[in-house]
Design an enzyme around this catalytic site. Structure first.
Site, short mmCIF file in Angstrom:
data_model
loop_
_atom_site.label_atom_id
_atom_site.label_comp_id
_atom_site.label_asym_id
_atom_site.label_seq_id
_atom_site.Cartn_x
_atom_site.Cartn_y
_atom_site.Cartn_z
N ASN A 9 -87.79 -36.31 -28.81
CA ASN A 9 -88.08 -35.59 -27.44
C ASN A 9 -87.96 -34.08 -28.00
O ASN A 9 -86.77 -33.73 -27.81
CB ASN A 9 -87.50 -36.04 -26.49
CG ASN A 9 -87.81 -35.18 -25.13
OD1 ASN A 9 -88.79 -34.47 -24.86
ND2 ASN A 9 -86.88 -35.44 -24.12
N LYS A 11 -88.82 -31.75 -26.08
CA LYS A 11 -88.56 -30.88 -24.91
C LYS A 11 -89.48 -29.54 -24.79
O LYS A 11 -90.75 -29.37 -25.40
CB LYS A 11 -87.10 -30.58 -24.54
CG LYS A 11 -86.09 -31.82 -24.44
CD LYS A 11 -84.80 -31.75 -24.28
CE LYS A 11 -84.29 -32.96 -24.35
NZ LYS A 11 -82.99 -33.16 -23.88
N HIS A 93 -87.51 -38.90 -17.24
CA HIS A 93 -86.27 -38.10 -17.99
C HIS A 93 -85.36 -37.33 -17.06
O HIS A 93 -85.72 -37.01 -16.13
CB HIS A 93 -86.63 -37.14 -19.00
CG HIS A 93 -85.68 -36.57 -20.06
ND1 HIS A 93 -84.85 -35.83 -19.59
CD2 HIS A 93 -85.34 -36.85 -21.27
CE1 HIS A 93 -83.84 -35.43 -20.65
NE2 HIS A 93 -84.35 -36.31 -21.53
N GLU A 95 -83.88 -34.67 -17.03
CA GLU A 95 -84.01 -33.24 -16.69
C GLU A 95 -85.31 -33.01 -15.94
O GLU A 95 -85.04 -32.19 -14.87
CB GLU A 95 -84.49 -32.59 -18.26
CG GLU A 95 -83.23 -32.48 -18.96
CD GLU A 95 -83.49 -32.15 -20.55
OE1 GLU A 95 -84.39 -32.12 -20.97
OE2 GLU A 95 -82.44 -32.35 -21.45
N GLU A 163 -80.26 -43.30 -21.30
CA GLU A 163 -79.71 -41.96 -21.45
C GLU A 163 -78.69 -41.44 -20.34
O GLU A 163 -79.05 -40.92 -19.37
CB GLU A 163 -80.76 -40.92 -21.46
CG GLU A 163 -81.83 -41.43 -22.56
CD GLU A 163 -82.67 -40.25 -22.83
OE1 GLU A 163 -82.72 -39.83 -24.10
OE2 GLU A 163 -83.29 -39.30 -22.14
N GLY A 169 -77.44 -33.44 -24.75
CA GLY A 169 -77.43 -32.03 -25.28
C GLY A 169 -76.05 -31.77 -25.22
O GLY A 169 -75.59 -30.31 -25.24
N SER A 207 -77.31 -37.00 -27.37
CA SER A 207 -76.50 -36.68 -28.35
C SER A 207 -76.30 -37.46 -29.71
O SER A 207 -75.42 -37.71 -30.21
CB SER A 207 -74.73 -36.26 -28.04
OG SER A 207 -75.02 -35.27 -27.08
P1 PGA Z 1 -80.06 -34.62 -26.95
O1 PGA Z 1 -81.21 -35.39 -25.80
O2 PGA Z 1 -80.47 -35.85 -28.13
O3 PGA Z 1 -80.43 -33.42 -27.13
O4 PGA Z 1 -78.93 -35.24 -26.39
C1 PGA Z 1 -81.59 -36.32 -25.66
C2 PGA Z 1 -82.93 -36.77 -24.65
O5 PGA Z 1 -82.67 -35.92 -23.78
O6 PGA Z 1 -83.65 -37.45 -24.90
#
Ligand code: PGA
Length: 248
Positions: A9, A11, A93, A95, A163, A169, A207
């Site tokens: 992803n 983003k 997601h 976010e 997740e 992140g 992560s």
């Molecule tokens: P990350 O994000 O690997 O940077 O922690 C995962 C995600 O949001 O799908």
């Protein structure tokens, strides 16, 4: 037998300069024993599809609108993603749930629309740190699963990504026991609802890095990963893909 999936992803990262790295990743994994999916920003979808055309790598979107067309400034429909050559879309997601107040009902409507045009939906669920500390994790995930996944879901068109919001992140990851507990719960919940739940793929995300991939992929019921930051560079994503292949 569930085919493993390494999904990236990007983003809101990547301009056309990133397409070279995508091609390099494709060449490095020309004959993968796992599925590989990259979800670049919408501006790069069509060119990303072209860049990987000769390889088995798939391209997906990061969100879509529930309607197929209409007066929705700034939005993109599932049909548009399909038209650009995408075969999958990430939905729900954290976010988007956090920044846009996206509810599970809204995620379900989007997923229904995406599945109707033939896209595979990667539906994300996950608890916040406050919810985990209050020991509400399974209640939260259970409610998200019940409301976010449309009845039209099958093992073919639906992948679930666990997740935890606090792991995204941050460099923090749950313990293997915590991941195993949630993945077991998700599998059991899906089994109560879908006849082919045993074939549905469950990803872990948050992560995932080359250094922790082996431990995560060794956990039962983890069929792959949804990777954010580490999917931006082939130097990080490639070893994660190889670790997933080795975990078969
Ligand atoms: P990350 O994000 O690997 O940077 O922690 C995962 C995600 O949001 O799908």
């Amino acid at each position: 037998m569930r085919r493993k999936l390494a999904a990236g992803n990007w983003k809101m990262n990547g301009t056309r300069a990133a397409l070279g790295a995508l091609e390099a990743l494709s060449r490095a994994h020309a004959d993968p024993s796992v599925d590989i999916l990259i979800c670049p920003p919408a501006t790069l979808l069509a060119e990303a599809v072209e860049a990987v055309a000769a390889f088995p790598l798939a391209i997906g979107g990061q969100d879509c609108h529930a309607e197929i067309a209409g007066a929705h400034t700034g939005d993109i429909s599932a049909e548009m993603l399909l038209d650009a050559g995408a075969t999958a879309v990430i939905l729900g997601h954290s976010e988007r749930r956090e920044a846009y107040g996206e509810t599970s009902e809204a995620v379900r409507a989007k997923a229904k629309s995406a599945q109707a045009v033939g896209l595979t939906t990667l539906i994300c669920v996950g608890e916040s740190l406050t919810q985990r500390e209050a020991q509400n994790t399974l209640d939260i995930i259970g409610a998200q699963l019940a409301l976010s996944i449309p009845d039209t879901s099958t093992a073919e068109n639906c992948v679930i990504a666990y997740e935890p919001c606090w792991a995204i992140g941050t460099g923090l990851t749950p313990t293997p026991a915590q991941i195993a507990e949630v993945h077991g719960f998700i599998r059991a919940t899906l089994t109560a609802r879908f006849a082919d739940a045993g074939d549905m793929r469950l990803l872990y995300g948050g992560s995932v890095k080359p250094g922790n991939a082996a431990e995560i992929f060794g956990i039962g019921d983890v069929d792959g990963a949804l990777v954010g930051g580490a999917s931006l560079s082939p130097a990080d994503f490639s070893p994660i893909i190889k670790t997933l292949e080795a975990a078969l």
